[in-house]
Scaffold this motif. Structure first.
Motif, PDB file in Angstrom:
ATOM      1  N   THR A 106       0.846  -1.192   0.000  1.00  0.00           N
ATOM      2  CA  THR A 106       0.000   0.000   0.000  1.00  0.00           C
ATOM      3  C   THR A 106       0.879   1.239   0.000  1.00  0.00           C
ATOM      4  OG1 THR A 106      -0.112  -0.126   2.418  1.00  0.00           O
ATOM      5  CG2 THR A 106      -1.911  -1.135   1.182  1.00  0.00           C
ATOM      6  N   GLY A 107       0.212   2.392   0.072  1.00  0.00           N
ATOM      7  CA  GLY A 107       0.951   3.642   0.067  1.00  0.00           C
ATOM      8  C   GLY A 107       1.187   4.148  -1.339  1.00  0.00           C
ATOM      9  N   SER A 108       2.002   5.172  -1.444  1.00  0.00           N
ATOM     10  CA  SER A 108       2.273   5.799  -2.737  1.00  0.00           C
ATOM     11  C   SER A 108       3.608   5.334  -3.292  1.00  0.00           C
ATOM     12  CB  SER A 108       2.265   7.331  -2.584  1.00  0.00           C
ATOM     13  OG  SER A 108       3.216   7.728  -1.606  1.00  0.00           O
ATOM     14  N   ILE A 109       3.887   5.744  -4.515  1.00  0.00           N
ATOM     15  CA  ILE A 109       5.125   5.354  -5.203  1.00  0.00           C
ATOM     16  C   ILE A 109       6.236   6.335  -4.826  1.00  0.00           C
ATOM     17  CG2 ILE A 109       6.213   5.077  -7.452  1.00  0.00           C
ATOM     18  CD1 ILE A 109       3.460   4.280  -8.533  1.00  0.00           C
ATOM     19  N   ASN A 110       7.351   5.792  -4.422  1.00  0.00           N
ATOM     20  CA  ASN A 110       8.503   6.634  -4.058  1.00  0.00           C
ATOM     21  C   ASN A 110       9.069   7.291  -5.314  1.00  0.00           C
ATOM     22  OD1 ASN A 110      11.058   7.643  -3.249  1.00  0.00           O
ATOM     23  ND2 ASN A 110      11.108   6.165  -1.555  1.00  0.00           N
ATOM     24  N   PRO A 111       9.129   8.631  -5.367  1.00  0.00           N
ATOM     25  CA  PRO A 111       9.603   9.295  -6.591  1.00  0.00           C
ATOM     26  C   PRO A 111      11.078   9.055  -6.882  1.00  0.00           C
ATOM     27  CG  PRO A 111       9.276  10.891  -4.810  1.00  0.00           C
ATOM     28  CD  PRO A 111       8.714   9.599  -4.329  1.00  0.00           C
ATOM     29  N   SER A 112      11.834   8.593  -5.889  1.00  0.00           N
ATOM     30  CA  SER A 112      13.278   8.379  -6.098  1.00  0.00           C
ATOM     31  C   SER A 112      13.596   7.004  -6.656  1.00  0.00           C
ATOM     32  CB  SER A 112      14.020   8.582  -4.762  1.00  0.00           C
ATOM     33  OG  SER A 112      13.803   9.868  -4.230  1.00  0.00           O
ATOM     34  N   LEU A 113      12.576   6.153  -6.766  1.00  0.00           N
ATOM     35  CA  LEU A 113      12.828   4.765  -7.133  1.00  0.00           C
ATOM     36  C   LEU A 113      13.476   4.645  -8.509  1.00  0.00           C
ATOM     37  CD1 LEU A 113      12.410   1.951  -5.968  1.00  0.00           C
ATOM     38  CD2 LEU A 113      10.193   1.871  -7.099  1.00  0.00           C
ATOM     39  N   ALA A 114      13.014   5.447  -9.472  1.00  0.00           N
ATOM     40  CA  ALA A 114      13.527   5.329 -10.838  1.00  0.00           C
ATOM     41  C   ALA A 114      14.930   5.893 -10.994  1.00  0.00           C
ATOM     42  CB  ALA A 114      12.581   6.049 -11.802  1.00  0.00           C
ATOM     43  N   ARG A 115      15.470   6.517  -9.944  1.00  0.00           N
ATOM     44  CA  ARG A 115      16.787   7.141 -10.060  1.00  0.00           C
ATOM     45  C   ARG A 115      17.929   6.180  -9.750  1.00  0.00           C
ATOM     46  NH1 ARG A 115      15.050  12.828  -7.059  1.00  0.00           N
ATOM     47  NH2 ARG A 115      13.426  13.377  -8.584  1.00  0.00           N
ATOM     48  N   LEU A 116      17.595   4.957  -9.393  1.00  0.00           N
ATOM     49  CA  LEU A 116      18.642   3.954  -9.234  1.00  0.00           C
ATOM     50  C   LEU A 116      19.262   3.711 -10.606  1.00  0.00           C
ATOM     51  CD1 LEU A 116      16.881   1.457  -6.802  1.00  0.00           C
ATOM     52  CD2 LEU A 116      18.831   2.911  -6.283  1.00  0.00           C
ATOM     53  N   GLU A 117      20.500   4.088 -10.781  1.00  0.00           N
ATOM     54  CA  GLU A 117      21.108   4.152 -12.118  1.00  0.00           C
ATOM     55  C   GLU A 117      21.175   2.811 -12.820  1.00  0.00           C
ATOM     56  OE1 GLU A 117      24.864   6.042 -11.875  1.00  0.00           O
ATOM     57  OE2 GLU A 117      24.052   7.989 -11.252  1.00  0.00           O
ATOM     58  N   SER A 118      21.263   1.732 -12.056  1.00  0.00           N
ATOM     59  CA  SER A 118      21.395   0.418 -12.693  1.00  0.00           C
ATOM     60  C   SER A 118      20.053  -0.225 -12.991  1.00  0.00           C
ATOM     61  CB  SER A 118      22.218  -0.516 -11.789  1.00  0.00           C
ATOM     62  OG  SER A 118      23.519  -0.019 -11.597  1.00  0.00           O
ATOM     63  N   LEU A 119      18.963   0.340 -12.470  1.00  0.00           N
ATOM     64  CA  LEU A 119      17.655  -0.309 -12.564  1.00  0.00           C
ATOM     65  C   LEU A 119      17.157  -0.374 -14.008  1.00  0.00           C
ATOM     66  CD1 LEU A 119      15.840  -1.616 -10.499  1.00  0.00           C
ATOM     67  CD2 LEU A 119      14.567   0.522 -10.306  1.00  0.00           C
ATOM     68  N   ARG A 120      16.810  -1.569 -14.447  1.00  0.00           N
ATOM     69  CA  ARG A 120      16.290  -1.783 -15.803  1.00  0.00           C
ATOM     70  C   ARG A 120      14.782  -2.100 -15.793  1.00  0.00           C
ATOM     71  NH1 ARG A 120      20.891  -0.416 -16.241  1.00  0.00           N
ATOM     72  NH2 ARG A 120      22.491  -1.198 -17.670  1.00  0.00           N
ATOM     73  N   VAL A 121      14.332  -2.843 -14.776  1.00  0.00           N
ATOM     74  CA  VAL A 121      12.948  -3.315 -14.742  1.00  0.00           C
ATOM     75  C   VAL A 121      12.330  -2.986 -13.383  1.00  0.00           C
ATOM     76  CG1 VAL A 121      11.420  -5.323 -14.846  1.00  0.00           C
ATOM     77  CG2 VAL A 121      13.429  -5.206 -16.346  1.00  0.00           C
TER      78      VAL A 121
END
Length: 965
Positions: A106-121
Motif C-alpha cells: 500500500t501507500g504511494s510510489i517513491n519518486p526516487s525509485l527510478a533514479r537507481l542508475e542500474s535499474l532496468r525493470v
C-alpha cells in the motif's frame, strides 16, 4: 533491530569515501533488512533474511551478480507481503530488476525509485498502491527499460516526464484510475515496443505523431474514454502486432494507413462509434489472427476480401448494421476457429461454409437468415463433428427440419436455434450429445414428441423446448440428465402425468411446464428438490394436493393457477377429506341366503336411487357455478384485452406509430432493433393509463404487447426539453440497445417525434425488488438464497455497464426487476446519456429520486462523478436486501439511516441481528455478515475507498464459495 536501524541512518549520513566495501554490514544487507522492517510477511517467506549475514545472496528472492557479489535482482512476486515499499530499497545501488507484483503493498510510489542508475525493470503490478504517479518520477530514469504499475489504485494524470525517459521499451499502467489526456510527448519514445494503458479513465483525442513509434509492437488503450478519430498516421507503426482500442468512444472511419500494418496479428475496435463500410483493404492485413469490430456502427456488406486473411482464427463483426449475404469466400479462411456475426441485418440462406471449416464457435443470431440448415457434406463431417462447441442460430427466419445427424457433433456444448420457424421432430440423435450443456430449441414449430433418447445427454444443464407444438409425454429418461438446472417445456401440447423421475434431478432450479395438457397429480417427491427456485405448472389439468415442504411452502399462486382440481393452502382450496370405507355387518347372518340376497338387493337399489339424485343435484349446482365462473373469467379477459392489447388509439400529442423507419411531419419514427416494426393492424394502445406500471423521475412506464403477443414495457420520457437532438438521441439509444447482459433489461427499440420520445424495453413480469422486499405478502418473502442471487446478478450487471463506460446513476431497488425465473434485471440505465443538459443537481432530484441511495459526491461540485456513485447506491441496495429495511426509515421522533444503523451494529458486535427478521434465522451467518460488511465498504464517504464493481463481484463469489478463495 533498533540499534541496526540507527546504524543504518548513521551510515546514510557518512560520505561514501569514508566507508569501505568490507564494512561490518554491507549496504545491500542493511537496505534489505530496513526494507523488510516495513513489511508484514504472513507466510514467513523472508525468514532467511538474517541481519547477521555478511551477504544477502542466498536469501529468498534475492539474486546477486556473481562477479561483484552485489544484489542485482529482487523478485518477491506473489509472497502475500503487505506494508509500504520503504526507502531501504534505495540502498541497492547495483539493482537491475525490482519485481514486487501480486502482493498487498500500500501507500504511494517513491519518486526516487527510478533514479537507481542500474535499474532496468520495475514491476509493482497487482498491489494496492494509491495516489498519483509522481510528476518527476521519470526525470532521471537512468537506464529504465520496462515499468509496470498495472492493477493498482493509482489516480491522477500520467506524468509528462514520461516522455523524457527515452530508454523505455515497455510501459504498463493498465487497470488503474488514471485520468486526463495522453502526455503530449509520449509519441517521442521511439524505443517503445509495448504500451498498455487499458482500463483507466483516460480521455481526449489520440493525437497524430504515433508513427514516431517505429519500434512499437503492441498498443492497448482498451476501456478508456478516448474520443475523436484514429490518427491517420497509425500505419507508420509498421512493426505493430497488437492493436486494441476497444471500449472507447472513437468515431469516424478506419484510416487508410492501417492497411500498411502487414504484421498486425490482433486488431480490436470493439465497443466504439465507428461508422461507414469496412474497407476492402482489410484483406491486406494478411497476418491478422484476431479481428474484432463488434459493437460499432459499421454498415454495408461484409468485405469479400476477408478471404485473404489466411491466418485468421477469430472474427467478430457482431452488433453492427451489416446487410446482404455472408460472403461464400469465407470458406477460404481455413484457420478460422470462431466467428460472430450476431445482431446485424444479414439476409440470404444459411451459409454452407459454416459446416466446411474447423470452427469451434459460431454465432449468427439476431439476423434475417432464411432457408434450411443444410446438412454438411460428408467430406467435412469429421472435421466439424470433432471441433464445433458453440452454435447459436437464434432469432432468424430459418425453416425446415433440424438435421437428423445432429448427434454427430461430439464436442457441441451449446446449441441455440430458438426463435426461428423450424418444423418436424426433434431428432433422436440429440441423445448422443454427451457434453452438451445448453440445448435451446424454443419458439419454433417443432412437433412430435420429446425423444426418450434425450436421457443420453447426461451433461445437459439447460433444456428449453417451450413455444412449440410438441405432444406426447414427458419421457422418464430425462432423469438421466443429472446435471439439469433448467427445464422449460411450457406452451406445448404435452400430455400425461408429470413423471416422478424429475424429483431425481437434484440440481434443478427452474422448472416451467405451464400451458400444456398435463394431467394427474404432482409427485410428492418434488418437495425434496434442494435448489428449486421456480416451479410453474399453471394452466394444465393437474389435480390433487400440492406437495408440501421447502420451496412448495412459499410457491407463488400464479405458478399453479389454471388447474381447477389442484387443492391446498396455496390455491386457497381445501382438499376433500379421505374417509375410510364403512364396515357393513349383515344382521341376518344366520338366515338363509335368499333372505340375505333380498335384503342386499333392496339396499343397493335405494343407494343407487339416492346416488343418482345426489349426482343430478350436484351436477346442476356445478353447471351453474361453472357458468358464473366462465362469465366472470370472460369478462375479466375482455377487460384485460381491451385495456392492454392491440387496439387502435392515437398517441398523446397527436402522433401515431409509423410502420416505416422514416420520419415526416405527420408521423413519428419507430425503430425496433430486432427489425420488427409491424405492431399489427392499426396502432397499439401503448399509453393507456390502465396499463401503467409505474412512474419515475423521467416519465411513466406502460405495458403492452406486440403483434405476436410479445409483451414489452414502454417508457414515455416527460423531459422533452432536456432531450438531445434526434440525431444525438438516436445514436445514444442505438448504443444502449446493443448492450446485452442476462441481468440487464434489454432496450428493444424506440419511438421519436420532437414532442414525444418513447423507449421500448423487454417486459419483466416479476415486479420490482422494492415490491418483493417491502410490499409483497408475508408468505412470499424472498429466501436468503434468492436474495444472494439477486445481489450477485445485480453486481454483475453493474460491472458490465462500467466495463462499457456507462454509469447507471439511478441504482435503487425499484429499478431492479425480477423475472419469472427469479433472476434480477437492472433497468433505467444510461438515461443520463440521453439528457445532456442535466447537471448533478438535476440528477440528484430526478434520477436519484429515492432518498438514501445518492452518493455524497453529488452534493459537491468539485468532486468528479464516476462509476463509484453506482458502487455507493449498490452498497445501500445490498444492505436493504440483507436487512429488509428501507434506506431511510422515518420513526416518530427520529430518522434512521440504514448504513449508519448497520455500521453501529457492527461496532457493537450485533450485526447479525440486522438481518431481515422474516428469515427467522434461516440464513448462513458466514454469508450474511461478510455481505453486510461489503455493503458498508461500498457506502464509504470517500469514492476512492469504494471497490469497483469487478472487485465486488469477485468478493461476492468468494463469500458464496469461500473454500475456492
Amino acid at each position: 533491530m533498533k540499534m541496526l536501524l540507527n546504524l543504518f541512518a548513521f551510515l546514510l549520513l557518512v560520505p561514501a569515501s569514508v566507508r569501505s566495501f568490507d564494512s561490518l554490514l554491507s549496504d545491500d544487507v542493511l537496505g534489505l533488512i530496513v526494507f523488510k522492517a516495513d513489511l508484514q510477511d504472513p507466510h514467513a517467506n523472508l525468514i532467511s533474511w538474517n541481519e547477521d549475514d555478511n551477504s544477502p545472496c542466498n536469501w529468498m528472492g534475492v539474486k546477486c551478480n556473481p562477479r561483484t557479489n552485489r544484489v542485482s535482482e529482487l523478485v518477491l512476486d506473489g509472497f502475500s507481503l503487505s506494508g509500504r515499499i520503504g526507502r531501504g530499497i534505495l540502498q541497492l545501488q547495483f539493482l537491475r530488476k525490482l519485481s514486487l507484483s501480486k502482493n498487498n503493498f500500500t501507500g504511494s510510489i517513491n519518486p526516487s525509485l527510478a533514479r537507481l542508475e542500474s535499474l532496468r525493470v520495475i514491476d509493482l503490478s497487482e498491489n494496492n498502491l494509491s495516489g498519483s504517479i509522481p510528476e518527476d518520477f521519470f526525470r532521471q530514469c537512468g537506464s529504465l527499460r520496462a515499468i509496470s504499475f498495472a492493477r493498482n489504485n493509482l489516480s491522477g494524470q500520467i506524468p509528462y516526464s514520461l516522455s523524457s525517459c527515452s530508454t523505455l521499451a515497455a510501459v504498463n499502467f493498465s487497470s488503474n484510475q488514471l485520468s486526463g489526456p495522453l502526455p503530449a510527448g509520449i509519441w517521442s519514445l521511439n524505443g517503445l515496443r509495448s504500451l498498455d494503458l487499458s482500463a483507466n479513465l483516460l480521455e481526449g483525442e489520440i493525437s497524430k505523431g504515433i508513427e514516431g513509434l517505429y519500434n512499437l509492437r503492441a498498443i492497448n488503450l482498451r476501456n478508456n474514454r478516448f474520443s475523436g478519430q484514429l490518427p491517420d498516421d497509425i500505419g507508420g507503426c509498421l512493426l505493430l502486432k497488437l492493436l486494441d482500442f476497444s471500449e472507447n468512444s472513437l468515431s469516424g472511419k478506419l484510416p487508410d494507413s492501417m492497411q500498411k500494418l502487414a504484421l498486425c496479428i490482433s486488431l480490436s475496435l470493439h465497443g466504439n462509434l465507428f461508422t461507414g463500410e469496412v474497407p476492402e483493404w482489410i484483406g491486406e492485413m494478411r497476418s491478422l489472427e484476431t479481428l474484432d469490430l463488434s459493437a460499432n456502427g459499421f454498415s454495408g456488406q461484409i468485405p469479400v476480401s476477408l478471404e485473404n486473411l489466411q491466418q485468421l482464427k477469430v472474427l467478430n463483426l457482431s452488433m453492427n448494421e451489416f446487410t446482404g449475404n455472408l460472403p461464400e469466400s469465407m470458406i477460404n479462411c481455413k484457420n478460422l476457429l470462431a466467428v460472430d456475426f450476431s445482431q446485424n441485418m444479414l439476409t440470404g440462406n444459411f451459409p454452407a461454409w459454416v459446416f466446411s471449416l474447423r470452427l469451434q464457435r459460431v454465432s449468427l443470431s439476431k439476423n434475417r437468415l432464411s432457408g434450411s440448415i443444410e446438412h454438411p457434406s460428408s467430406t467435412s463431417m469429421d472435421a466439424l463433428y470433432q471441433n464445433l462447441q458453440v452454435l447459436d442460430l437464434s432469432y432468424n427466419e430459418l425453416s425446415g427440419e433440424i438435421p437428423s445427424d445432429i448427434g454427430g457433433f461430439s464436442s457441441l456444448q451449446f446449441l441455440d436455434i430458438s426463435r426461428n420457424s423450424l418444423d418436424g421432430a426433434i431428432p433422436a440423435s440429440v441423445g448422443e450429445l454427451k457434453v452438451m450443456n445448453v440445448l435451446d430449441l424454443s419458439d419454433n414449430r417443432l412437433n412430435g414428441s420429446i425423444p426418450s433418447e434425450i436421457g443420453g445427454a447426461a451433461s445437459l444443464k439447460e433444456l428449453r423446448l417451450e413455444k412449440n407444438f410438441l405432444a406426447g409425454k414427458i419421457p422418464t429418461q430425462i432423469e438421466k440428465c443429472y446435471s439439469l438446472t433448467s427445464l422449460i417445456l411450457s406452451q406445448n401440447n404435452l400430455r400425461g402425468t408429470i413423471p416422478a423421475a424429475i424429483a431425481n434431478l437434484t440440481n434443478l432450479q427452474i422448472v416451467d411446464l405451464s400451458l400444456n395438457d398435463l394431467t394427474g397429480g404432482l409427485p410428492k417427491q418434488l418437495a425434496n428438490l434442494p435448489h428449486l427456485l421456480s416451479f410453474n405448472v399453471s394452466h394444465n389439468h393437474l389435480q390433487g394436493e400440492l406437495p408440501s415442504g421447502r420451496f412448495f411452502n412459499t410457491i407463488s399462486p400464479s405458478s399453479v393457477s389454471g388447474n381447477p382440481s389442484l387443492c391446498g393452502s396455496v390455491v386457497n382450496r381445501s382438499c376433500p377429506a379421505v374417509l375410510p370405507k364403512p364396515i357393513v355387518l349383515n344382521p341376518n347372518s344366520t338366515s338363509d341366503s335368499s333372505a340375505v340376497g333380498s335384503f342386499s338387493s333392496n339396499l343397493r337399489h335405494k343407494k343407487t336411487i339416492l346416488s343418482i339424485s345426489a349426482l343430478v343435484a350436484i351436477g346442476a349446482a356445478a353447471f351453474i357455478a361453472l357458468g358464473v365462473v366462465a362469465v366472470t373469467v370472460l369478462n375479466l379477459r375482455v377487460r384485460s384485452s381491451t385495456s392492454c392489447s392491440a387496439v387502435a388509439l392515437t398517441l398523446s400529442g397527436g402522433d401515431e406509430f409509423s410502420q416505416s423507419p422514416t420520419t415526416d411531419a405527420n408521423s413519428g419514427k419507430l425503430v425496433m432493433f430486432s427489425g420488427e416494426t409491424d405492431f399489427g393492424s392499426g396502432a397499439h394502445r401503448l399509453l393507456n393509463k390502465d396499463c401503467e406500471l409505474g412512474r419515475g423521475g423521467f416519465g411513466a412506464v406502460y405495458q403492452t404487447v406486440l403483434r405476436d403477443e410479445y409483451p414489452v414495457a414502454i417508457k414515455k420520457l416527460t423531459v422533452s426539453s432536456l432531450v438531445k437532438s434526434q440525431e444525438d438521441f438516436e445514436r445514444e439509444v442505438k448504443k444502449l440497445g446493443k448492450i446485452r447482459h442476462p441481468n440487464l433489461v434489454a432496450l428493444e427499440g424506440y419511438y421519436w417525434t420532437p414532442s414525444l420520445q418513447l423507449l421500448i424495453y423487454e417486459f419483466v413480469s416479476g415486479g420490482s425488488l422494492y415490491k418483493h422486499l417491502h410490499e409483497g405478502p408475508g408468505r412470499n418473502f424472498l429466501s436468503w438464497h434468492e436474495r444472494f442471487n439477486i445481489i450477485l446478478g445485480t453486481a454483475r450487471s453493474l460491472a458490465h455497464l462500467h466495463q462499457m463506460n456507462i454509469i447507471h446513476y439511478n441504482m435503487k431497488s425499484s429499478n431492479v426487476l425480477i423475472d419469472s425465473s427469479g433472476e434480477p434485471k437492472v433497468g433505467d440505465f444510461g438515461l443520463a446519456r440521453l439528457l445532456p443538459m442535466l447537471d448533478r443537481y438535476v440528477l440528484s432530484s430526478k434520477i436519484q429520486s429515492a432518498l438514501g441511495y445518492m452518493a455524497p459526491e453529488f452534493a459537491c461540485r468539485t468532486v468528479k462523478i464516476t462509476d463509484k456513485c453506482d458502487v455507493y447506491g449498490f452498497g445501500v441496495l445490498l444492505l436493504e436486501v440483507a436487512t429488509g429495511k428501507r434506506p431511510v426509515e422515518y420513526m416518530e421522533d427520529d430518522v434512521v439511516v440504514l448504513a449508519d444503523m448497520v455500521r453501529g451494529a457492527l461496532e457493537e458486535g450485533k450485526v447479525e441481528e440486522c438481518v431481515d427478521g422474516k428469515l427467522r434465522g434461516n440464513f448462513p451467518a458466514e454469508e450474511a455478515i461478510p455481505m453486510m460488511k461489503l455493503g458498508l465498504i461500498c457506502t464509504s464517504q470517500v469514492p476512492s475507498n469504494r471497490p469497483d464493481m469487478r472487485e465486488v463481484v469477485n468478493i461476492l463469489e468468494l463469500i458464496r464459495c469461500p473454500s475456492e478463495g
